[in-house]
Design a protein around this motif. Structure first.
Motif, PDB file in Angstrom:
ATOM      1  N   LYS A 150      29.879   1.662 -35.589  1.00 32.82           N
ATOM      2  CA  LYS A 150      29.436   1.559 -36.968  1.00 32.82           C
ATOM      3  C   LYS A 150      30.058   0.321 -37.603  1.00 32.82           C
ATOM      4  N   TRP A 151      29.272  -0.417 -38.350  1.00 37.15           N
ATOM      5  CA  TRP A 151      29.730  -1.614 -39.045  1.00 37.15           C
ATOM      6  C   TRP A 151      30.664  -2.441 -38.151  1.00 37.15           C
ATOM      7  N   PRO A 152      30.124  -2.964 -37.063  1.00 44.74           N
ATOM      8  CA  PRO A 152      30.956  -3.656 -36.061  1.00 44.74           C
ATOM      9  C   PRO A 152      31.407  -5.040 -36.521  1.00 44.74           C
ATOM     10  N   ARG A 153      32.480  -5.500 -35.914  1.00 39.38           N
ATOM     11  CA  ARG A 153      32.876  -6.900 -36.057  1.00 39.38           C
ATOM     12  C   ARG A 153      31.951  -7.739 -35.182  1.00 39.38           C
ATOM     13  N   TRP A 154      31.662  -8.930 -35.634  1.00 36.90           N
ATOM     14  CA  TRP A 154      30.856  -9.856 -34.834  1.00 36.90           C
ATOM     15  C   TRP A 154      31.780 -10.860 -34.177  1.00 36.90           C
ATOM     16  N   LYS A 155      31.844 -10.811 -32.850  1.00 33.77           N
ATOM     17  CA  LYS A 155      32.691 -11.729 -32.094  1.00 33.77           C
ATOM     18  C   LYS A 155      31.788 -12.707 -31.351  1.00 33.77           C
ATOM     19  N   VAL A 156      31.758 -13.916 -31.830  1.00 34.22           N
ATOM     20  CA  VAL A 156      30.832 -14.926 -31.333  1.00 34.22           C
ATOM     21  C   VAL A 156      31.230 -15.349 -29.918  1.00 34.22           C
ATOM     22  N   PRO A 157      30.315 -15.279 -28.957  1.00 31.31           N
ATOM     23  CA  PRO A 157      30.618 -15.792 -27.614  1.00 31.31           C
ATOM     24  C   PRO A 157      30.958 -17.278 -27.670  1.00 31.31           C
ATOM     25  N   GLN A 158      31.867 -17.699 -26.804  1.00 33.65           N
ATOM     26  CA  GLN A 158      32.335 -19.078 -26.846  1.00 33.65           C
ATOM     27  C   GLN A 158      31.205 -20.075 -26.627  1.00 33.65           C
ATOM     28  N   MET A 166      28.174 -19.817 -27.583  1.00 32.93           N
ATOM     29  CA  MET A 166      27.428 -19.979 -28.828  1.00 32.93           C
ATOM     30  C   MET A 166      28.198 -20.865 -29.798  1.00 32.93           C
ATOM     31  N   ALA A 167      29.501 -20.675 -29.846  1.00 30.37           N
ATOM     32  CA  ALA A 167      30.330 -21.508 -30.723  1.00 30.37           C
ATOM     33  C   ALA A 167      30.293 -22.974 -30.294  1.00 30.37           C
ATOM     34  N   GLU A 168      30.144 -23.218 -29.003  1.00 29.58           N
ATOM     35  CA  GLU A 168      30.038 -24.603 -28.538  1.00 29.58           C
ATOM     36  C   GLU A 168      28.732 -25.243 -28.995  1.00 29.58           C
ATOM     37  N   ARG A 169      27.671 -24.444 -29.065  1.00 22.97           N
ATOM     38  CA  ARG A 169      26.396 -24.964 -29.562  1.00 22.97           C
ATOM     39  C   ARG A 169      26.403 -25.109 -31.079  1.00 22.97           C
ATOM     40  N   HIS A 170      27.175 -24.223 -31.739  1.00 22.72           N
ATOM     41  CA  HIS A 170      27.216 -24.200 -33.202  1.00 22.72           C
ATOM     42  C   HIS A 170      28.675 -24.140 -33.645  1.00 22.72           C
ATOM     43  N   PRO A 171      29.335 -25.291 -33.757  1.00 22.58           N
ATOM     44  CA  PRO A 171      30.771 -25.325 -34.062  1.00 22.58           C
ATOM     45  C   PRO A 171      31.142 -24.610 -35.356  1.00 22.58           C
ATOM     46  N   GLU A 172      30.210 -24.486 -36.290  1.00 19.80           N
ATOM     47  CA  GLU A 172      30.516 -23.797 -37.548  1.00 19.80           C
ATOM     48  C   GLU A 172      30.849 -22.321 -37.348  1.00 19.80           C
ATOM     49  N   LEU A 173      30.539 -21.796 -36.140  1.00 24.41           N
ATOM     50  CA  LEU A 173      30.835 -20.389 -35.841  1.00 24.41           C
ATOM     51  C   LEU A 173      32.185 -20.198 -35.168  1.00 24.41           C
ATOM     52  N   GLU A 174      32.912 -21.266 -34.930  1.00 23.09           N
ATOM     53  CA  GLU A 174      34.212 -21.185 -34.246  1.00 23.09           C
ATOM     54  C   GLU A 174      35.173 -20.193 -34.901  1.00 23.09           C
ATOM     55  N   PRO A 175      35.219 -20.098 -36.242  1.00 23.05           N
ATOM     56  CA  PRO A 175      36.150 -19.131 -36.857  1.00 23.05           C
ATOM     57  C   PRO A 175      35.871 -17.677 -36.490  1.00 23.05           C
ATOM     58  N   TYR A 176      34.692 -17.389 -35.910  1.00 21.24           N
ATOM     59  CA  TYR A 176      34.314 -16.007 -35.637  1.00 21.24           C
ATOM     60  C   TYR A 176      34.292 -15.681 -34.149  1.00 21.24           C
ATOM     61  N   THR A 177      34.911 -16.515 -33.340  1.00 20.71           N
ATOM     62  CA  THR A 177      34.955 -16.258 -31.905  1.00 20.71           C
ATOM     63  C   THR A 177      35.916 -15.113 -31.591  1.00 20.71           C
ATOM     64  N   VAL A 178      35.863 -14.661 -30.336  1.00 18.14           N
ATOM     65  CA  VAL A 178      36.773 -13.606 -29.891  1.00 18.14           C
ATOM     66  C   VAL A 178      38.221 -14.033 -30.115  1.00 18.14           C
ATOM     67  N   ALA A 179      38.535 -15.279 -29.786  1.00 22.13           N
ATOM     68  CA  ALA A 179      39.913 -15.774 -29.917  1.00 22.13           C
ATOM     69  C   ALA A 179      40.395 -15.749 -31.361  1.00 22.13           C
ATOM     70  N   ASN A 180      39.451 -15.899 -32.302  1.00 21.40           N
ATOM     71  CA  ASN A 180      39.816 -15.931 -33.724  1.00 21.40           C
ATOM     72  C   ASN A 180      39.582 -14.607 -34.437  1.00 21.40           C
ATOM     73  N   GLY A 181      39.284 -13.576 -33.675  1.00 28.07           N
ATOM     74  CA  GLY A 181      39.204 -12.236 -34.260  1.00 28.07           C
ATOM     75  C   GLY A 181      37.846 -11.786 -34.736  1.00 28.07           C
ATOM     76  N   GLY A 182      36.867 -12.669 -34.718  1.00 32.07           N
ATOM     77  CA  GLY A 182      35.520 -12.278 -35.110  1.00 32.07           C
ATOM     78  C   GLY A 182      35.314 -12.244 -36.607  1.00 32.07           C
ATOM     79  N   MET A 183      34.121 -11.845 -37.007  1.00 32.13           N
ATOM     80  CA  MET A 183      33.746 -11.747 -38.423  1.00 32.13           C
ATOM     81  C   MET A 183      33.903 -10.316 -38.909  1.00 32.13           C
ATOM     82  N   ASP A 184      34.460 -10.155 -40.087  1.00 29.46           N
ATOM     83  CA  ASP A 184      34.619  -8.832 -40.681  1.00 29.46           C
ATOM     84  C   ASP A 184      33.261  -8.157 -40.850  1.00 29.46           C
ATOM     85  N   PRO A 185      33.235  -6.826 -40.763  1.00 29.81           N
ATOM     86  CA  PRO A 185      31.982  -6.120 -41.013  1.00 29.81           C
ATOM     87  C   PRO A 185      31.590  -6.202 -42.479  1.00 29.81           C
TER      88      PRO A 185
END
Length: 232
Positions: A126-134, A136-155
């Protein structure tokens, strides 16, 4: 006898006759109006019983064929509880008993990002965190703050996974593909995502309650041309 004088007379008469032919009226074709989409069922209304508000699905956007509805099961060889995704028609089926299935409208993966095959519903959130695959972050650097290493995006609002997520595994490994909510109404039924199967939040919540961990998930291959849409 046909003389030059009679020829000229006939020619003049023919010319005069041609000049006096009625001019055909211009036919104006009116565009055929689109049939209005009927009002949505009440279950697509706003939901304020969740940790975060779920807005109502806007009226007049989602075709009736993509509404959640019970239909005759088109995959009678599959046991109840199986989930089948038909990307070219924009459907997700949950097989029920007695020859029936629940059908949901679904947005699916666009070309080069689509995935097909058989997987297992490993677990749900329920209401999961979004952890961007690396990748995807390489294709879209603006998503780097939401990678697995950075803890993902809050729900919550703005998280692309929406209100619910079902995690798909194959041979014990995470496929990185999900069935999740957060689909914008205008993208429902279209192949526009980066591989995941996207539902309206109201439908993702409904599917979450019905689907069982360990269920078979079968995503059919797509033959449709690509469409342009969001990243996720």
């Amino acid at each position: 006898m046909f003389t030059r004088r009679s020829f000229l007379a006939v020619g003049s008469a023919a010319a005069l006759s041609a000049c006096t032919q009625p001019v055909p009226e211009t036919v104006t074709r009116q565009p055929v109006p689109l049939e209005p989409i009927p009002p949505l069922p009440a279950f697509y209304g706003a939901n304020f019983d969740e940790p975060y508000p779920v807005p109502a699905v806007p009226e007049g956007v989602v075709p009736e064929r993509l509404w959640r509805q019970q239909v005759e099961n088109p995959y009678p060889q599959e046991i109840p509880g199986t989930i089948i995704v038909d990307p070219d028609n924009g459907y997700l089926y949950l097989v029920e008993a007695d020859g029936m299935a629940l059908r949901y409208g679904a947005g699916t993966g666009r070309q080069a990002f689509s995935w097909s095959g058989v997987a297992k519903l490993q677990f749900k959130r329920k209401w999961p965190r979004w952890k961007v695959p690396q990748e995807m972050a390489e294709r879209h650097p603006e998503l780097e703050p939401y990678t697995v290493a950075n803890g993902g995006m809050d729900p919550g609002p703005g998280n692309p996974l929406g209100a619910r997520a079902l995690y798909l595994y194959q041979n014990g490994e995470d496929t990185l593909y999900r069935i999740h909510g957060g689909c914008e109404a205008q993208h429902l039924g279209k192949a526009v995502s980066s591989g995941c199967v996207r539902l309206l939040d109201q439908d993702a919540i409904d599917l979450y309650e019905r689907a069982q961990d360990g269920a078979k998930v079968w995503v059919l291959p797509s033959l449709a041309p690509p469409e342009i849409g969001p990243l996720y």
